[in-house]
Scaffold this active site. Structure first.
Site, PDB file in Angstrom:
ATOM      1  N   HIS A  26       0.827  -1.207   0.000  1.00  0.00           N
ATOM      2  CA  HIS A  26       0.000   0.000   0.000  1.00  0.00           C
ATOM      3  C   HIS A  26       0.861   1.257   0.000  1.00  0.00           C
ATOM      4  CE1 HIS A  26      -3.035   2.730   2.184  1.00  0.00           C
ATOM      5  NE2 HIS A  26      -3.492   2.540   0.958  1.00  0.00           N
TER       6      HIS A  26
ATOM      7  N   HIS B  87      -1.056  10.601  -2.722  1.00  0.00           N
ATOM      8  CA  HIS B  87      -2.341  10.185  -2.168  1.00  0.00           C
ATOM      9  C   HIS B  87      -3.231  11.378  -1.822  1.00  0.00           C
ATOM     10  CE1 HIS B  87      -5.133   9.258   1.149  1.00  0.00           C
ATOM     11  NE2 HIS B  87      -5.333   8.147   0.444  1.00  0.00           N
TER      12      HIS B  87
END
Ligand code: G3P
Ligand code: CA
Length: 334
Positions: free
Chosen positions: A81, A123
């Protein structure tokens, strides 16, 4: 006591399965296909991608088995991730390298455009948390983003890490190895999606990228513009009929949160029957890895890729080990 032949066979199964987990099994339908891929790359790239898959696997009356679906007995596919984000700055090339060295050959990253339309790997909607800059990424130019330090916030040893462009990340993956689970983050116009696709194609990475998004429109744009790309739909809650949604969007993978899937794990079987893989996010405990393995899930997005890789290896080793029956009473005496 198993015979030496049976032990060797078990070890071979374990090695093959682990290789699959790393995405390094020979994924090509034929040697010719492998050669074709290699001739498409300028360097001797570690083989890390699944075979190109036929799109629309979920749409036909008789779905074909998908290479994205985990074979019986194979370990969970490990997806790091934002790279190895617990030990290196997230969404950076050094984070990708740490993930690879930890045994994860799938990297999850988020992509967003700069003000001048260049896809970057980030992100948050702003650069504030993960760089030394300030502002929304969509308000900053590629030149401005290039000057930011995306490593120091995490640790002084990472000073000088750049906020990568998607092109830089793809170049790095194509040369060092690894596959990309690329999340199109936030709304994207068709033109912005087209730019992402151009980067993927120009780096000859279409068979090593799976595009995912919470944004259905981004997936629709991708499907229209690049029918060769595998797609995944991110969901925080399960659809009433995940198979119907998967067929409608011609998904390769349905990607629910762990909490969402925990309510109805039986949908994994329904999706597999339709030729759709299941990738779950973001799962960091062995208790849940065990539950997801039992539920038949194919891939797990985790902040602990090295630990999940080790967990996979330990399970396979235990299964193959000639000493397994002795572990209850301690190691065997040689
Ligand atoms: O890949 C799924 C996961 O990354 C979605 O959550 O907020 O980390 O992008 P987020
Ligand atoms: Ca993400």
């Amino acid at each position: 006591m198993r015979s030496p032949g049976a032990v060797v066979a078990s070890v071979l199964v374990a090695v093959v399965s682990l290789t699959w987990a790393a995405g390094a099994a020979s994924p090509y339908a034929s040697a010719a296909e492998h050669t074709r891929h290699r001739s498409n790359t300028s360097r001797d790239v570690p083989r890390v991608g699944p075979a190109p898959i036929a799109m629309g696997d979920a749409g036909g009356a008789t779905p074909r088995p998908s290479v994205w679906i985990r074979p019986d007995g194979a370990p969970l596919r490990v997806v790091a991730h934002r790279g190895a984000s617990l030990v290196a700055p997230e969404n950076t090339l050094v984070g990708d390298e740490a993930a690879r060295r930890g045994g994860a050959w799938w990297i999850e990253s988020d992509v967003q455009p700069s003000r001048d339309g260049v896809p970057h790997v980030l992100h948050d909607s702003t650069v504030d948390r993960t760089t030394d800059g300030r502002g929304a990424i969509r308000d900053l130019t590629a030149a401005e983003l290039r000057g930011l330090d995306a490593g120091s916030w995490f640790g002084a040893q990472y000073a000088g890490q750049h906020l990568p462009t998607l092109a830089a990340q793809l170049e790095d993956l194509s040369t060092r190895g690894g596959n990309l689970l690329l999340e199109i983050k936030g709304p994207h116009t068709r033109r912005q999606v087209a730019r992402i696709i151009t980067e993927i194609r120009s780096h000859r990475m279409t068979d090593r990228v799976l595009v995912q998004s919470f944004d259905v429109n981004a997936l629709r744009h991708t499907r229209e513009l690049a029918p060769e790309l595998a797609l995944g739909l991110l969901r925080g809650t399960l659809d009433a009929d995940p198979v119907a949604v998967s067929k409608e969007l011609s998904l390769t993978s349905y990607n629910p949160s762990d909490a969402a899937l925990a309510d109805r794990p039986a949908v994994v079987g329904d999706l597999h029957d339709a030729g759709v893989a299941v990738t779950v996010w973001t799962v960091d405990t062995a208790t849940r890895w065990r539950a997801l393995l039992a539920a038949g899930v194919d891939a797990v997005i985790t902040n602990r890729p090295a630990e999940l890789s080790g967990w996979n290896a330990a399970r396979l080793a235990a299964r193959a080990s000639p000493w397994r029956t002795a572990t209850r009473t301690g190691p065997p005496v040689l």
